[in-house]
Scaffold this motif. Structure first.
Motif, short mmCIF file in Angstrom:
data_model
loop_
_atom_site.label_atom_id
_atom_site.label_comp_id
_atom_site.label_asym_id
_atom_site.label_seq_id
_atom_site.Cartn_x
_atom_site.Cartn_y
_atom_site.Cartn_z
N SER A 59 44.57 54.11 38.00
CA SER A 59 44.62 52.81 38.67
C SER A 59 43.39 52.61 39.55
CB SER A 59 45.90 52.67 39.49
OG SER A 59 45.92 53.60 40.55
N LEU A 60 42.91 53.66 40.20
CA LEU A 60 41.68 53.54 40.98
C LEU A 60 40.49 53.23 40.08
CD1 LEU A 60 41.91 56.39 43.65
CD2 LEU A 60 42.11 53.94 43.99
N GLN A 61 40.46 53.84 38.91
CA GLN A 61 39.38 53.58 37.96
C GLN A 61 39.44 52.12 37.49
OE1 GLN A 61 39.55 55.94 34.41
NE2 GLN A 61 37.38 55.63 33.95
N GLN A 62 40.63 51.60 37.25
CA GLN A 62 40.77 50.21 36.83
C GLN A 62 40.33 49.26 37.93
OE1 GLN A 62 44.85 49.92 35.64
NE2 GLN A 62 44.49 50.85 33.64
N GLU A 64 38.14 49.94 40.24
CA GLU A 64 36.69 50.06 40.32
C GLU A 64 36.02 49.23 39.22
OE1 GLU A 64 33.23 53.50 40.00
OE2 GLU A 64 35.34 54.06 39.87
N LEU A 65 36.58 49.28 38.01
CA LEU A 65 36.03 48.47 36.93
C LEU A 65 36.17 46.98 37.22
CD1 LEU A 65 37.18 50.41 33.74
CD2 LEU A 65 34.85 50.02 34.52
N LEU A 66 37.31 46.57 37.75
CA LEU A 66 37.52 45.17 38.11
C LEU A 66 36.49 44.74 39.14
CD1 LEU A 66 39.36 42.59 38.01
CD2 LEU A 66 40.52 43.58 39.97
N LEU A 67 36.28 45.58 40.13
CA LEU A 67 35.34 45.26 41.19
C LEU A 67 33.92 45.16 40.65
CD1 LEU A 67 35.30 44.93 44.33
CD2 LEU A 67 34.61 47.31 44.41
N THR A 68 33.50 46.14 39.87
CA THR A 68 32.11 46.17 39.42
C THR A 68 31.82 45.21 38.27
OG1 THR A 68 32.56 48.02 37.94
CG2 THR A 68 31.74 48.55 40.13
N MET A 69 32.81 44.91 37.44
CA MET A 69 32.56 44.06 36.28
C MET A 69 32.89 42.59 36.52
SD MET A 69 31.41 46.18 34.14
CE MET A 69 31.63 46.02 32.40
N VAL A 70 33.75 42.29 37.47
CA VAL A 70 34.18 40.90 37.65
C VAL A 70 33.83 40.37 39.04
CG1 VAL A 70 36.17 39.35 37.67
CG2 VAL A 70 36.04 41.18 35.98
N LEU A 71 34.34 41.01 40.07
CA LEU A 71 34.25 40.44 41.40
C LEU A 71 32.83 40.44 41.97
CD1 LEU A 71 37.54 41.82 42.97
CD2 LEU A 71 37.09 39.56 42.05
N ILE A 72 32.15 41.57 41.90
CA ILE A 72 30.80 41.64 42.48
C ILE A 72 29.84 40.68 41.78
CG2 ILE A 72 28.79 43.14 42.80
CD1 ILE A 72 30.72 45.33 43.60
N PRO A 73 29.80 40.61 40.44
CA PRO A 73 28.91 39.61 39.82
C PRO A 73 29.29 38.17 40.17
CG PRO A 73 29.48 41.27 38.22
CD PRO A 73 30.33 41.52 39.43
N TYR A 74 30.58 37.88 40.24
CA TYR A 74 31.00 36.52 40.58
C TYR A 74 30.56 36.15 41.99
CZ TYR A 74 33.94 32.49 41.51
OH TYR A 74 34.38 31.26 41.85
N PHE A 75 30.84 37.01 42.95
CA PHE A 75 30.44 36.72 44.32
C PHE A 75 28.92 36.72 44.47
CE2 PHE A 75 34.77 38.35 45.59
CZ PHE A 75 35.26 37.10 45.91
N GLY A 76 28.25 37.59 43.74
CA GLY A 76 26.79 37.61 43.78
C GLY A 76 26.20 36.32 43.26
#
Length: 119
Positions: A59-62, A64-76
């Protein structure tokens, strides 16, 4: 006189023959469960704790993937555009001292949407 290599080979083969192969009865005894019930409950608890730990790591890996693949690019993308518009507005105000006022924000947005659709 006998050859030393032959004597060594005979001694090795005779020592190898002295080892008894395991009997099928010994295999049956080894496969029987232990008599204590506490060991089975401890084993179950160990299995449950290992499963819980593995699921936690997954679940932590999921996340992390959500954060790095979706949220950070969107907010960036969002904040990058905000910063670019702000910087461009500041530059244009410095280069050409003209004050721009938007009197109708709805019409301004509709014009922008129509221009973007025509591309």
């Amino acid at each position: 006189m006998a050859d030393p290599l032959t004597e060594m080979a005979d001694s090795i083969s005779s020592s190898a023959l002295m080892v008894d192969p395991p009997s099928p009865e010994a295999d049956d005894v080894d496969s029987l469960p232990e008599s204590g019930e506490t060991s089975s409950t401890e084993e179950e608890q160990d299995l449950y704790s290992h499963d819980a730990e593995r699921e936690w790591k997954e679940s932590l890996q999921q996340l992390e993937l959500l954060l790095t693949m979706v949220l950070i690019p969107y907010f960036g993308k969002y904040f990058g555009r905000k910063l670019a518009f702000y910087g461009w507005a500041r530059f244009m105000e410095w280069k050409y001292p003209v004050e721009i006022k938007i009197t109708s924000p709805g019409e301004f947005r509709a014009t922008g949407i129509a221009a973007a659709a025509s591309l």
